[in-house]
Design a protein around this motif. Structure first.
Motif, PDB file in Angstrom:
ATOM      1  N   ILE A 132       5.970   5.739   7.188  1.00 25.28           N
ATOM      2  CA  ILE A 132       7.076   6.320   6.510  1.00 25.28           C
ATOM      3  C   ILE A 132       8.017   6.810   7.810  1.00 25.28           C
ATOM      4  N   SER A 133       7.467   7.263   9.030  1.00 25.95           N
ATOM      5  CA  SER A 133       8.508   8.042   9.756  1.00 25.95           C
ATOM      6  C   SER A 133       7.903   7.366  11.408  1.00 25.95           C
ATOM      7  N   GLY A 134       8.964   7.511  12.070  1.00 21.12           N
ATOM      8  CA  GLY A 134       8.704   7.367  13.701  1.00 21.12           C
ATOM      9  C   GLY A 134       7.862   8.099  14.179  1.00 21.12           C
ATOM     10  N   HIS A 135       7.708   9.401  13.634  1.00 22.77           N
ATOM     11  CA  HIS A 135       6.786  10.445  14.085  1.00 22.77           C
ATOM     12  C   HIS A 135       5.401  10.372  13.353  1.00 22.77           C
ATOM     13  N   GLN A 136       4.936   9.340  13.327  1.00 24.93           N
ATOM     14  CA  GLN A 136       3.498   9.141  12.856  1.00 24.93           C
ATOM     15  C   GLN A 136       2.736   8.488  13.435  1.00 24.93           C
ATOM     16  N   ILE A 186       7.606  14.314  -1.802  1.00 27.93           N
ATOM     17  CA  ILE A 186       9.025  14.754  -1.250  1.00 27.93           C
ATOM     18  C   ILE A 186       9.988  13.893  -1.878  1.00 27.93           C
ATOM     19  N   VAL A 187      11.038  14.300  -2.350  1.00 27.37           N
ATOM     20  CA  VAL A 187      12.280  13.523  -3.075  1.00 27.37           C
ATOM     21  C   VAL A 187      13.379  13.837  -2.215  1.00 27.37           C
ATOM     22  N   HIS A 188      13.808  12.550  -1.618  1.00 26.40           N
ATOM     23  CA  HIS A 188      15.202  12.571  -0.719  1.00 26.40           C
ATOM     24  C   HIS A 188      15.915  11.334  -1.083  1.00 26.40           C
ATOM     25  N   LEU A 189      17.136  11.474  -1.150  1.00 24.22           N
ATOM     26  CA  LEU A 189      18.266  10.281  -1.631  1.00 24.22           C
ATOM     27  C   LEU A 189      17.529   9.317  -2.636  1.00 24.22           C
ATOM     28  N   GLY A 190      16.872   9.913  -3.690  1.00 20.36           N
ATOM     29  CA  GLY A 190      16.327   9.049  -4.611  1.00 20.36           C
ATOM     30  C   GLY A 190      15.320   8.540  -4.159  1.00 20.36           C
ATOM     31  N   ALA A 191      14.637   8.498  -3.221  1.00 21.09           N
ATOM     32  CA  ALA A 191      13.394   8.098  -2.931  1.00 21.09           C
ATOM     33  C   ALA A 191      12.360   9.144  -2.823  1.00 21.09           C
ATOM     34  N   SER A 192      10.882   8.674  -3.175  1.00 19.57           N
ATOM     35  CA  SER A 192      10.107   9.726  -3.410  1.00 19.57           C
ATOM     36  C   SER A 192       8.842   9.245  -2.406  1.00 19.57           C
ATOM     37  N   TYR A 193       8.246  10.169  -1.711  1.00 26.17           N
ATOM     38  CA  TYR A 193       7.351  10.114  -0.735  1.00 26.17           C
ATOM     39  C   TYR A 193       6.106  10.968  -0.972  1.00 26.17           C
ATOM     40  N   PRO A 194       5.225  10.204  -1.505  1.00 28.72           N
ATOM     41  CA  PRO A 194       3.718  10.695  -1.955  1.00 28.72           C
ATOM     42  C   PRO A 194       3.061  11.348  -0.824  1.00 28.72           C
ATOM     43  N   LEU A 195       2.716  12.492  -0.660  1.00 27.55           N
ATOM     44  CA  LEU A 195       2.140  13.074   0.540  1.00 27.55           C
ATOM     45  C   LEU A 195       0.877  13.831   0.129  1.00 27.55           C
ATOM     46  N   SER A 196      -0.078  14.165   1.000  1.00 27.64           N
ATOM     47  CA  SER A 196      -1.205  15.096   0.793  1.00 27.64           C
ATOM     48  C   SER A 196      -1.230  15.853   2.112  1.00 27.64           C
TER      49      SER A 196
END
Length: 578
Positions: free
Chosen positions: A79-83, A47-57
């Motif tokens: 990467i999240s407060g909901h994690q 997931i790419v957002h505001l130039g940052a890329s988050y590698p997820l499965s």
């Protein structure tokens, strides 16, 4: 179970839905599929957002689509407060509590994007995303080994205490199931009436003395305790007793800090100088959570004698203790041995103890308010006459007598005491082979006296019984021979009969109109003997017969006068001369 071998069309649809989402959304990139070693389908994506890329499965569980897939960072990052911790699963809009089988993995990926973009709405900005997920207290504390159980009544008092005024604080603690569990006992100076106090809930606690203090809301209270933090707090308070213990004593010291409507326990470890501080997770429990009817309140003033602390008697005793019975007289002359454990309320810790002693300890753990009186006595056995007579008198003083021995001789003794003292008697017996059992009561002037009630039940068995062909038929009557091998019945069999007997006892102790129309019941648990099916129950009618009260001569007064004249003739002569 491998879901995609049974639902290949669903697996193909999942792949297609994610491919379509990748075509529509420029934030979803590099979607690739793989199988894990245990044959789980996994979609790796970025997931790419505001130039940052988050590698997820996106991992499909074995029981998909009944349960949702999990979305996790591939690099193990937070990467999240909901994690659920670093590298853990993201808590998304679709969870096990609201998942429906028609939902898809593509919907999970879309939810992950909304979470990450919502927490970073623009460059350099951080925002909170509202959560619909609510954890129970049990979920919140399941990984904590140090716990403080605090009731709401004490918490209400703590949050009203004056700011920065420390109060002596006492707690009881014990190690159980690999956890330290702490229970507050007292708040306030030992030299004055307590601000708050509670009865000790534990039989052998580790009691610790410390202090409680309410801090201003603006105080920065870290969750992780530290020596420097506690030293700063106590120095600010200039609270000499606590500072002295902290600096001049190597003893442990609990410190209960009240802050913004909550209370947290910090425990300074043993030692000197800067040392470890342990933080307890607070569990707030309702002060008086009522799970019994108001009618049970009268049981605190009731006393019950339980003769026989074996499998049936121990379970009845536990039931009555949980119901709130005030006093239990426990009578048994036997030891708890390993063979008893298959169907007794007690466990290995009690093996080798006299049964009434072990049962009394168990009952104190259930309800410390229940008073237990122990009589290590075999009624009807080779005991001193004085001990037997003393025990029978104590039994006769109770509001209810329960015979849980299935022994005819002991029944006769209990019945004689019940009849003479005009006290109700309940008895319970389990039939061999786990085929069922019987419960019965005999109430003064409402039912026949115990000896007559038992005779009527025996006659009912003779009239309705079917000869037993699988073993000794006598073992299936109500005449239990102590010389014969132990009856074969497991814990479930015994528990059924004991539960019914407990229900009958509580019904009787509460007073008022009974909810049980009959005073005796034969309860089946197998299709054997008189029982046509499991849980087949036969109410047994008891008819008036015999008299309650002690045996007495019709002309007892005249006979007593004659007896006294025979024994004390000189006393009569002196009275005549006077």
């Amino acid at each position: 179970m491998i879901w995609w071998t049974d639902l290949p069309s669903r697996a193909r649809a999942e792949r297609q839905a994610i491919a379509e989402l990748a075509e529509e959304a420029d934030w979803l990139q590099s979607a690739k599929w793989r199988l894990t070693d245990d044959l789980q389908f996994v979609a790796d994506f970025d997931i790419v957002h505001l130039g940052a890329s988050y590698p997820l499965s996106l991992t499909y569980p074995h029981f998909f689509p009944a349960v949702p897939p999990q979305v996790t960072p591939r690099d193990g990052a937070r990467i999240s407060g909901h994690q659920y911790g670093a590298g853990g699963e993201l808590c998304l809009e679709y969870r096990p509590d609201n998942w429906e089988p028609q939902f898809t993995g593509a919907m999970m990926i879309g939810s992950a994007y909304r979470l990450l973009s919502g927490e970073s709405p623009s460059d350099g900005e951080v925002a909170d995303v509202a959560s619909a997920h609510r954890q129970t207290v049990a979920q919140e504390v399941r990984n904590t080994k140090l716990r403080l159980i605090l009731n709401t009544a004490l918490l209400d008092i703590l949050v009203e205490q004056p700011l920065l005024q420390a109060q002596p604080f006492t707690l009881d603690e014990h190690w159980f199931a690999k956890h330290w569990l702490a229970h507050p006992r007292r708040l306030g100076s030992p030299d004055a009436p307590p601000i708050w106090a509670a009865a000790p809930p534990l039989t052998e606690p580790r009691t610790r003395e410390g202090f409680a203090v309410r801090l201003p809301d603006e105080t920065n209270v870290p969750f992780e305790g530290s020596y420097a933090f506690l030293n700063t707090i106590l120095t600010t308070l200039n609270f000499a007793p606590a500072l002295e213990r902290m600096t001049a004593s190597d003893a442990e010291m609990p410190l209960l800090l009240v802050h913004r409507g909550t209370a947290r326990l910090y425990s300074l470890a043993q030692g000197t100088g800067s040392r470890d501080v342990y933080v307890y997770r607070t569990i707030v429990a309702p002060a008086n959570e009522q799970r019994l009817s108001a009618e049970h309140g009268v049981l605190a003033d009731r006393s019950v004698a339980i003769v026989g602390c074996g499998s049936v008697g121990s379970k009845i005793a536990a039931t009555l203790t949980r119901a709130g019975v005030g006093t239990l007289v426990l009578v048994d002359g036997d030891l708890l041995l390993p063979g008893n454990l298959v169907r007794n309320e007690l466990d290995w810790r009690a093996v080798g103890l006299n049964k009434p002693d072990a049962l009394a300890a168990r009952l104190r753990d259930i309800n410390p308010s229940t008073k237990t009186i122990v009589r290590r006595l075999l009624l009807g056995g080779q005991e001193s006459s004085a001990s037997t007579d003393s025990a029978l008198q104590q039994i006769g003083q109770c509001d209810l007598i329960i015979d849980a021995t299935a022994d005819a001789q002991i029944f006769n003794l209990c019945g004689a005491v019940a009849c003479a003292e005009r006290k109700p008697l309940i008895w319970a017996e389990v039939f061999a082979g786990g085929i069922g059992g019987m419960i019965a009561r005999s109430r003064p002037d409402l039912d026949p006296p115990p000896y007559a009630a038992r005779r009527q039940i025996l006659r009912w068995c003779d009239d309705n019984g079917i000869p037993w062909t699988g073993g000794d038929g006598e073992q299936y009557s109500l005449q239990i021979d102590a010389e014969k091998p132990p009856l074969i019945a497991d814990d479930a069999d015994v528990s059924v009969i004991a539960a019914h007997a407990g229900r009958m006892a509580i019904d009787l102790l509460k007073g008022g109109a009974t909810t049980l129309p009959n005073s005796a019941y034969a309860i089946g648990m197998a299709r054997e003997w008189i029982f046509a099916a499991p849980f087949d129950t036969y109410p047994i009618d008891l008819v008036p017969e015999g008299q309650w009260g002690p045996d007495a001569d019709e002309n007892a007064r005249d006979e007593l006068g004659g007896l006294l004249r025979e024994f004390f003739p000189k006393a009569e002569e002196a009275a005549d001369e006077g």
